[in-house]
Design a protein around this motif. Sequence first.
Motif, PDB file in Angstrom:
ATOM      1  N   PRO A 246       0.762  -1.104  -0.087  1.00 55.11           N
ATOM      2  CA  PRO A 246       0.129   0.097  -0.181  1.00 55.11           C
ATOM      3  C   PRO A 246       0.825   1.229   0.036  1.00 55.11           C
ATOM      4  O   PRO A 246       1.885   1.355   0.558  1.00 55.11           O
ATOM      5  CB  PRO A 246      -0.914  -0.165   1.386  1.00 55.11           C
ATOM      6  N   PRO A 247       0.489   2.337  -0.613  1.00 56.73           N
ATOM      7  CA  PRO A 247       1.298   3.453  -0.462  1.00 56.73           C
ATOM      8  C   PRO A 247       1.526   4.349   0.540  1.00 56.73           C
ATOM      9  O   PRO A 247       2.345   4.986   0.769  1.00 56.73           O
ATOM     10  CB  PRO A 247       0.276   4.266  -1.546  1.00 56.73           C
ATOM     11  N   ASP A 248       0.741   3.803   1.470  1.00 53.26           N
ATOM     12  CA  ASP A 248       0.869   4.597   2.929  1.00 53.26           C
ATOM     13  C   ASP A 248       1.571   3.764   4.042  1.00 53.26           C
ATOM     14  O   ASP A 248       1.543   4.039   5.038  1.00 53.26           O
ATOM     15  CB  ASP A 248      -0.543   5.005   3.505  1.00 53.26           C
ATOM     16  N   SER A 249       2.419   2.893   3.353  1.00 54.35           N
ATOM     17  CA  SER A 249       3.033   1.771   4.294  1.00 54.35           C
ATOM     18  C   SER A 249       4.312   2.520   4.871  1.00 54.35           C
ATOM     19  O   SER A 249       4.845   3.496   4.328  1.00 54.35           O
ATOM     20  CB  SER A 249       3.248   0.570   3.469  1.00 54.35           C
ATOM     21  N   HIS A 250       4.840   1.939   5.652  1.00 62.26           N
ATOM     22  CA  HIS A 250       6.197   1.954   6.266  1.00 62.26           C
ATOM     23  C   HIS A 250       6.618   0.722   6.569  1.00 62.26           C
ATOM     24  O   HIS A 250       6.196  -0.256   6.222  1.00 62.26           O
ATOM     25  CB  HIS A 250       6.103   2.869   7.599  1.00 62.26           C
ATOM     26  N   LYS A 251       8.166   0.796   6.918  1.00 63.77           N
ATOM     27  CA  LYS A 251       8.922  -0.719   6.955  1.00 63.77           C
ATOM     28  C   LYS A 251       8.205  -1.491   8.110  1.00 63.77           C
ATOM     29  O   LYS A 251       8.317  -2.542   7.887  1.00 63.77           O
ATOM     30  CB  LYS A 251      10.372  -0.201   7.415  1.00 63.77           C
ATOM     31  N   GLY A 252       7.625  -1.035   8.990  1.00 63.45           N
ATOM     32  CA  GLY A 252       6.761  -1.985   9.979  1.00 63.45           C
ATOM     33  C   GLY A 252       5.834  -2.672   9.323  1.00 63.45           C
ATOM     34  O   GLY A 252       5.284  -3.739   9.790  1.00 63.45           O
ATOM     35  N   THR A 253       5.054  -2.274   8.116  1.00 58.19           N
ATOM     36  CA  THR A 253       3.988  -2.887   7.542  1.00 58.19           C
ATOM     37  C   THR A 253       4.528  -4.064   6.846  1.00 58.19           C
ATOM     38  O   THR A 253       3.550  -5.024   6.847  1.00 58.19           O
ATOM     39  CB  THR A 253       3.444  -1.836   6.230  1.00 58.19           C
ATOM     40  N   PHE A 254       5.814  -4.147   6.503  1.00 61.92           N
ATOM     41  CA  PHE A 254       6.171  -5.404   5.677  1.00 61.92           C
ATOM     42  C   PHE A 254       7.045  -6.268   6.631  1.00 61.92           C
ATOM     43  O   PHE A 254       7.640  -7.281   6.269  1.00 61.92           O
ATOM     44  CB  PHE A 254       7.006  -4.890   4.643  1.00 61.92           C
ATOM     45  N   GLY A 255       6.899  -6.108   8.196  1.00 57.18           N
ATOM     46  CA  GLY A 255       7.346  -7.281   8.896  1.00 57.18           C
ATOM     47  C   GLY A 255       8.917  -7.066   9.159  1.00 57.18           C
ATOM     48  O   GLY A 255       9.603  -6.611   8.463  1.00 57.18           O
ATOM     49  N   LYS A 256       9.259  -7.925  10.064  1.00 49.22           N
ATOM     50  CA  LYS A 256      10.846  -8.042  10.659  1.00 49.22           C
ATOM     51  C   LYS A 256      11.067  -9.420  10.579  1.00 49.22           C
ATOM     52  O   LYS A 256      10.405 -10.409  11.182  1.00 49.22           O
ATOM     53  CB  LYS A 256      10.787  -7.594  11.830  1.00 49.22           C
ATOM     54  N   TYR A 331       9.891 -10.245  16.109  1.00 51.73           N
ATOM     55  CA  TYR A 331      10.263 -10.716  14.749  1.00 51.73           C
ATOM     56  C   TYR A 331       8.891 -11.634  14.323  1.00 51.73           C
ATOM     57  O   TYR A 331       8.290 -12.386  15.031  1.00 51.73           O
ATOM     58  CB  TYR A 331      11.391 -11.252  14.497  1.00 51.73           C
ATOM     59  N   GLN A 332       8.593 -11.278  13.161  1.00 53.05           N
ATOM     60  CA  GLN A 332       7.299 -12.365  12.407  1.00 53.05           C
ATOM     61  C   GLN A 332       8.104 -13.668  11.632  1.00 53.05           C
ATOM     62  O   GLN A 332       7.301 -14.614  11.550  1.00 53.05           O
ATOM     63  CB  GLN A 332       6.725 -11.494  11.367  1.00 53.05           C
ATOM     64  N   ALA A 333       9.360 -13.377  11.513  1.00 54.24           N
ATOM     65  CA  ALA A 333       9.894 -14.658  10.872  1.00 54.24           C
ATOM     66  C   ALA A 333      11.475 -14.942  11.460  1.00 54.24           C
ATOM     67  O   ALA A 333      12.222 -13.924  11.628  1.00 54.24           O
ATOM     68  CB  ALA A 333      10.051 -14.483   9.302  1.00 54.24           C
ATOM     69  N   LEU A 334      11.890 -16.098  11.264  1.00 53.05           N
ATOM     70  CA  LEU A 334      13.046 -16.618  11.789  1.00 53.05           C
ATOM     71  C   LEU A 334      13.649 -17.366  10.961  1.00 53.05           C
ATOM     72  O   LEU A 334      13.048 -18.315  10.160  1.00 53.05           O
ATOM     73  CB  LEU A 334      12.840 -17.384  13.149  1.00 53.05           C
ATOM     74  N   LEU A 335      14.903 -17.337  10.430  1.00 50.64           N
ATOM     75  CA  LEU A 335      15.615 -18.195   9.681  1.00 50.64           C
ATOM     76  C   LEU A 335      16.843 -18.576  10.548  1.00 50.64           C
ATOM     77  O   LEU A 335      17.837 -17.851  10.835  1.00 50.64           O
ATOM     78  CB  LEU A 335      15.979 -17.537   8.107  1.00 50.64           C
TER      79      LEU A 335
END
Length: 556
Positions: A246-256, A331-335
Amino acid sequence: MSKIVTAGEMRAIEEAAVARGATWSGLMEQAGTGVARVARKALGNPAGRCALVLVGPGNNGGDGLVAARLLHDAGVKVMLYFWRRQEPSNDTNWRLCRERAISEVRAADDPQSQALRRALAESDLVIDALLGYGANRPVEGELATIIATLNMVTAQRDRSARPFVLAVDVPTGVHADSGALLGNAVCADLTVSTGPLKRGLVFYPARAYAGELCSVDIGLSPADLEGIMTELIDGDLARSLLPPRPPDSHKGTFGKALVVAGSVHYPGAASLASAGAARVGAGLVTLAVGRSQLVGPGRIPEVTLHPLPEAEWGVLGDAAADEVLTILGDYQALLVGPGLGREKATRAFFERLLGLQSPRHRGQIGFRIATAESEKVAVKQRPELPFTVIDADGLNILADLIHHPEPSNAAFGAVWDRLPTGRCVLTPHPGEMRRLLGVEQIAEHPVDAAKDAAARWKQIVVFKGATTVIADPEGRVRVNDGGNPALATAGTGDVLAGAIAGLLAQGLKPFDAATLGVYLHSAAGRLVRDELGDMGTLAGDLLPRLPLAIRALKQS
């Protein structure tokens, strides 16, 4: 959505369709019509064009006869070359061809293949309708001679000087389920699958003989395919999985995404994996790495660092696991796994991080064994494991834990019972799969091996190879047909693992993240091959091309 079927599944689908009111002749007519339509497109203007149809004894030959009739009616000069097909007393499609005076030759009347060679020299198109998906016997004798003659003509490098070869359903000589060769096999430019794709077509060595793949509708309804759990990953499926931006997104929008990787011997794996997560759009990627490895080769500045204590130089241990657990909830994901190493301390790190230790070991405080009540408290205080990708040395450590458990863990149930169901993506290549299964050879087909492993382990399995198979515990399977020698180099698996983790961080479910990650990784590999060639490419070449692959997918 392109379904993939075995021969048995296809037979059952056709029989069910007939039981509901379809007819075998109607299915054949639709199949042949679809083949003729694709053949017309390959030929272009039919005026003055010549086609040779190689006709075998079964339904595949019947499809070829329907296509021959329709091509003739469109103005193409057609010749039929029969192998072991009986006289057309009850063969309506052959009778319709004879009514049109389409020329024909029998292989039995052409022992030296002279007529076949003349026909091949005159033809712009050859349709292989000799054997269909039910063939499973070795190709030999007269049939082997026909195939060898055809392949000798089509082996010419100049495509304009040879006929275009279209195989109906499967190239003759290919096993429809396994992809193995039954001896000599037709080398096709295009294989037109009647109905769903046959499984063997997307696996090597058959993949190298099938050419381009397409399928044509034979009148099956969606209900006919409801029970088919295997599908090919195509652009439409991959596009539907792209996370929104979305155009009003920020880095938090796309997870860590948190990447735990690298060691003194494999520092580059950490760089490739963390950059892979960033290049597919994760909002923030953190690399958790031993303090001695903070300055690693090729680290991109956008990846943040979290230094971890080391048990010894470049090796993580229990203390590092405790440190990671303190930040894991953010974090939302771990590798975990790329380049991690397999030292004893690293094994202890891995066990502690993923909660794979025995209850007694996990709850031990100093030299005092915890009570059952204190053990419950200790487990409750552990953060919930985020969606997790386990790759490379993480898989090798898992194999060690399964097949060579420590005495304290030997009686503590199966390792798989200690991982949260369906929250992990495991990414083995064949060697890692063998170690995980504890076998020297994987007897099953890659689809069956991945499906069985996913069900047994209760996790998502990405079984990597020239054709990659993704399976989930419920029996769903997705196949990526993206073999590419440009990807056959060290470190490309680290990039893939990072890409999957980056997509998990953006909210995709594990099965979908694995699907899209595999597709984008393969698409980036094609861009690398097309731009740089298939020799001398490096895993790092994939990284700037992942965003290009995403852009191309959005625009297609």
